[in-house]
Design a protein around this motif. Structure first.
Motif, PDB file in Angstrom:
ATOM      1  N   PRO A   1      41.121  40.260  28.325  1.00 58.37           N
ATOM      2  CA  PRO A   1      40.381  40.965  29.378  1.00 58.37           C
ATOM      3  C   PRO A   1      40.190  40.079  30.605  1.00 58.37           C
ATOM      4  O   PRO A   1      39.975  38.864  30.485  1.00 58.37           O
ATOM      5  N   ARG A   2      40.283  40.685  31.780  1.00 60.88           N
ATOM      6  CA  ARG A   2      40.091  39.953  33.029  1.00 60.88           C
ATOM      7  C   ARG A   2      38.947  40.589  33.813  1.00 60.88           C
ATOM      8  O   ARG A   2      38.812  41.799  33.848  1.00 60.88           O
ATOM      9  N   HIS A   3      38.161  39.729  34.419  1.00 62.68           N
ATOM     10  CA  HIS A   3      37.020  40.176  35.207  1.00 62.68           C
ATOM     11  C   HIS A   3      37.337  39.987  36.689  1.00 62.68           C
ATOM     12  O   HIS A   3      38.103  39.082  37.056  1.00 62.68           O
ATOM     13  N   ARG A   4      36.727  40.835  37.509  1.00 65.92           N
ATOM     14  CA  ARG A   4      37.071  40.804  38.933  1.00 65.92           C
ATOM     15  C   ARG A   4      35.829  40.960  39.791  1.00 65.92           C
ATOM     16  O   ARG A   4      34.941  41.756  39.481  1.00 65.92           O
ATOM     17  N   ARG A   5      35.773  40.204  40.852  1.00 64.80           N
ATOM     18  CA  ARG A   5      34.755  40.356  41.881  1.00 64.80           C
ATOM     19  C   ARG A   5      35.457  40.361  43.234  1.00 64.80           C
ATOM     20  O   ARG A   5      36.481  39.710  43.420  1.00 64.80           O
TER      21      ARG A   5
ATOM     22  N   LEU B   1      38.237  27.274  46.767  1.00 65.82           N
ATOM     23  CA  LEU B   1      37.904  28.131  45.626  1.00 65.82           C
ATOM     24  C   LEU B   1      38.853  27.879  44.471  1.00 65.82           C
ATOM     25  O   LEU B   1      38.440  27.707  43.318  1.00 65.82           O
ATOM     26  N   ARG B   2      40.128  27.804  44.776  1.00 67.94           N
ATOM     27  CA  ARG B   2      41.138  27.584  43.729  1.00 67.94           C
ATOM     28  C   ARG B   2      41.005  26.198  43.106  1.00 67.94           C
ATOM     29  O   ARG B   2      41.277  26.017  41.911  1.00 67.94           O
ATOM     30  N   GLU B   3      40.621  25.228  43.903  1.00 69.26           N
ATOM     31  CA  GLU B   3      40.472  23.870  43.375  1.00 69.26           C
ATOM     32  C   GLU B   3      39.280  23.740  42.433  1.00 69.26           C
ATOM     33  O   GLU B   3      39.326  22.987  41.452  1.00 69.26           O
ATOM     34  N   ARG B   4      38.206  24.487  42.726  1.00 67.29           N
ATOM     35  CA  ARG B   4      36.961  24.322  41.980  1.00 67.29           C
ATOM     36  C   ARG B   4      36.843  25.211  40.749  1.00 67.29           C
ATOM     37  O   ARG B   4      36.106  24.889  39.820  1.00 67.29           O
ATOM     38  N   PHE B   5      37.547  26.347  40.756  1.00 67.19           N
ATOM     39  CA  PHE B   5      37.339  27.337  39.700  1.00 67.19           C
ATOM     40  C   PHE B   5      38.673  27.765  39.081  1.00 67.19           C
ATOM     41  O   PHE B   5      39.707  27.818  39.753  1.00 67.19           O
ATOM     42  N   ASP B   6      38.620  28.105  37.797  1.00 70.09           N
ATOM     43  CA  ASP B   6      39.803  28.570  37.066  1.00 70.09           C
ATOM     44  C   ASP B   6      39.941  30.079  37.246  1.00 70.09           C
ATOM     45  O   ASP B   6      39.645  30.867  36.350  1.00 70.09           O
ATOM     46  N   VAL B   7      40.360  30.474  38.450  1.00 70.14           N
ATOM     47  CA  VAL B   7      40.488  31.896  38.793  1.00 70.14           C
ATOM     48  C   VAL B   7      41.761  32.093  39.608  1.00 70.14           C
ATOM     49  O   VAL B   7      42.334  31.143  40.145  1.00 70.14           O
ATOM     50  N   THR B   8      42.181  33.348  39.697  1.00 69.85           N
ATOM     51  CA  THR B   8      43.248  33.717  40.632  1.00 69.85           C
ATOM     52  C   THR B   8      42.604  34.415  41.820  1.00 69.85           C
ATOM     53  O   THR B   8      41.607  35.124  41.680  1.00 69.85           O
ATOM     54  N   VAL B   9      43.195  34.213  42.995  1.00 71.28           N
ATOM     55  CA  VAL B   9      42.593  34.710  44.227  1.00 71.28           C
ATOM     56  C   VAL B   9      43.642  35.456  45.050  1.00 71.28           C
ATOM     57  O   VAL B   9      44.777  34.991  45.194  1.00 71.28           O
TER      58      VAL B   9
ATOM     59  N   GLN C   1      39.711  36.889  40.275  1.00 70.80           N
ATOM     60  CA  GLN C   1      39.895  37.373  38.915  1.00 70.80           C
ATOM     61  C   GLN C   1      40.033  36.219  37.936  1.00 70.80           C
ATOM     62  O   GLN C   1      40.517  35.144  38.295  1.00 70.80           O
ATOM     63  N   GLY C   2      39.638  36.482  36.688  1.00 74.19           N
ATOM     64  CA  GLY C   2      39.804  35.483  35.648  1.00 74.19           C
ATOM     65  C   GLY C   2      39.296  35.988  34.318  1.00 74.19           C
ATOM     66  O   GLY C   2      38.602  37.010  34.250  1.00 74.19           O
ATOM     67  N   PRO C   3      39.605  35.290  33.229  1.00 75.05           N
ATOM     68  CA  PRO C   3      39.200  35.725  31.889  1.00 75.05           C
ATOM     69  C   PRO C   3      37.735  35.440  31.563  1.00 75.05           C
ATOM     70  O   PRO C   3      37.164  36.073  30.676  1.00 75.05           O
TER      71      PRO C   3
ATOM     72  N   ASP D   1      30.565  32.847  39.325  1.00 81.39           N
ATOM     73  CA  ASP D   1      30.229  31.606  40.028  1.00 81.39           C
ATOM     74  C   ASP D   1      31.157  31.393  41.226  1.00 81.39           C
ATOM     75  O   ASP D   1      30.714  30.950  42.299  1.00 81.39           O
ATOM     76  N   ALA D   2      32.420  31.701  41.041  1.00 84.50           N
ATOM     77  CA  ALA D   2      33.382  31.545  42.134  1.00 84.50           C
ATOM     78  C   ALA D   2      33.057  32.492  43.285  1.00 84.50           C
ATOM     79  O   ALA D   2      33.119  32.113  44.467  1.00 84.50           O
ATOM     80  N   ALA D   3      32.713  33.729  42.949  1.00 82.48           N
ATOM     81  CA  ALA D   3      32.368  34.703  43.987  1.00 82.48           C
ATOM     82  C   ALA D   3      31.111  34.273  44.737  1.00 82.48           C
ATOM     83  O   ALA D   3      31.029  34.386  45.971  1.00 82.48           O
ATOM     84  N   ALA D   4      30.121  33.777  44.005  1.00 87.39           N
ATOM     85  CA  ALA D   4      28.882  33.319  44.642  1.00 87.39           C
ATOM     86  C   ALA D   4      29.158  32.132  45.568  1.00 87.39           C
ATOM     87  O   ALA D   4      28.609  32.044  46.679  1.00 87.39           O
TER      88      ALA D   4
END
Length: 230
Positions: A164-168, A186-194, A207-209, A216-219
């Motif tokens: 499952p992937r979550h999205r903000r 954002l990409r450097e600090r968090f394990d997400v796709t942008v 987005q991310g699992p 946290d990345a969105a905030a």
């Protein structure tokens, strides 16, 4: 799970019909954690269908093909899929039985070829129409008519799953080019796709699992952009 979508139809390529099926399937599959990594539109030609399906089968866990089902002269998808997996197309006894029992038609009333499927395929009944679909070796063949396609996909949806992937979404009132440094951060600090999508404003999709990581990345990003007033 990684999948490819293949849409068949000259009318899609000419612009006469919008490919809403691919968009709908992409959304439904993504909701189930499936990664849709390829979307292709091909003309109503057996060789083109066979080539694309064959190539996709070599790389992805499943292939969903929509359009070109039925007995008319340009309904060639079943032949193309059969060629891709190396089997003939033939009358499918289960398809005949399903039409006789569950549709408003008698088999004798159907145009020849309506119940022909690749040899060894699993029948996917068309509960919203007549022409059946099929599954063979990880290739799912669905109708092009949206209502029929949706009903048939619902029949097999549980066969598609993944992480499952979550999205903000963060809406920024800045030019996309001005956001590049913060998106990189954002990409450097968090394990997400942008992804960033310009329009009246720029929508940054994160987005991310891990739901907490995505939140946290969105905030973090919201604190560093000129947010669009709601």
């Amino acid at each position: 799970m990684r999948v490819a979508l293949v849409t068949v139809g000259d009318e899609i390529l000419s612009g006469d019909t919008v490919n809403t099926n691919a968009a709908w399937l992409g959304e439904r599959l993504s909701e189930r954690g499936v990664s849709v990594e390829r979307v292709v539109v091909v003309p109503d030609r057996v060789a083109d269908v066979a080539r694309e399906v064959n190539e996709a089968l070599a790389e992805y866990d499943a292939v969903l093909v929509t359009g070109g089902l039925g007995p008319t002269h340009d309904d060639l998808t079943m032949e193309g899929v059969a060629a891709a997996v190396g089997v003939p197309v033939e009358e499918h006894p289960e398809a005949v039985a399903w039409v006789e029992e569950y549709s408003d038609y008698e088999h004798a009333d159907l145009v020849p070829g309506t119940t022909h499927l690749p040899r060894g395929a699993r029948l996917l009944p068309n509960e919203a129409g007549v022409a059946p679909g099929a599954e063979i070796e990880g290739v799912y063949v669905l109708p092009g008519v949206p209502e029929e396609m949706k009903a048939m996909f619902d029949h097999v949806a549980d066969e598609f799953s993944g992480e499952p992937r979550h999205r903000r979404i963060v809406d920024a009132d800045e030019p996309e080019s001005a956001l590049l440094d913060r998106i990189d951060g954002l990409r450097e600090r968090f394990d997400v796709t942008v992804g960033s999508y310009p329009g009246d404003h720029v929508s940054v999709t994160i987005q991310g699992p891990d739901e907490d990581e995505v939140e946290d990345a969105a905030a973090w990003l919201r604190e560093r952009v000129d947010a669009v007033e709601q």
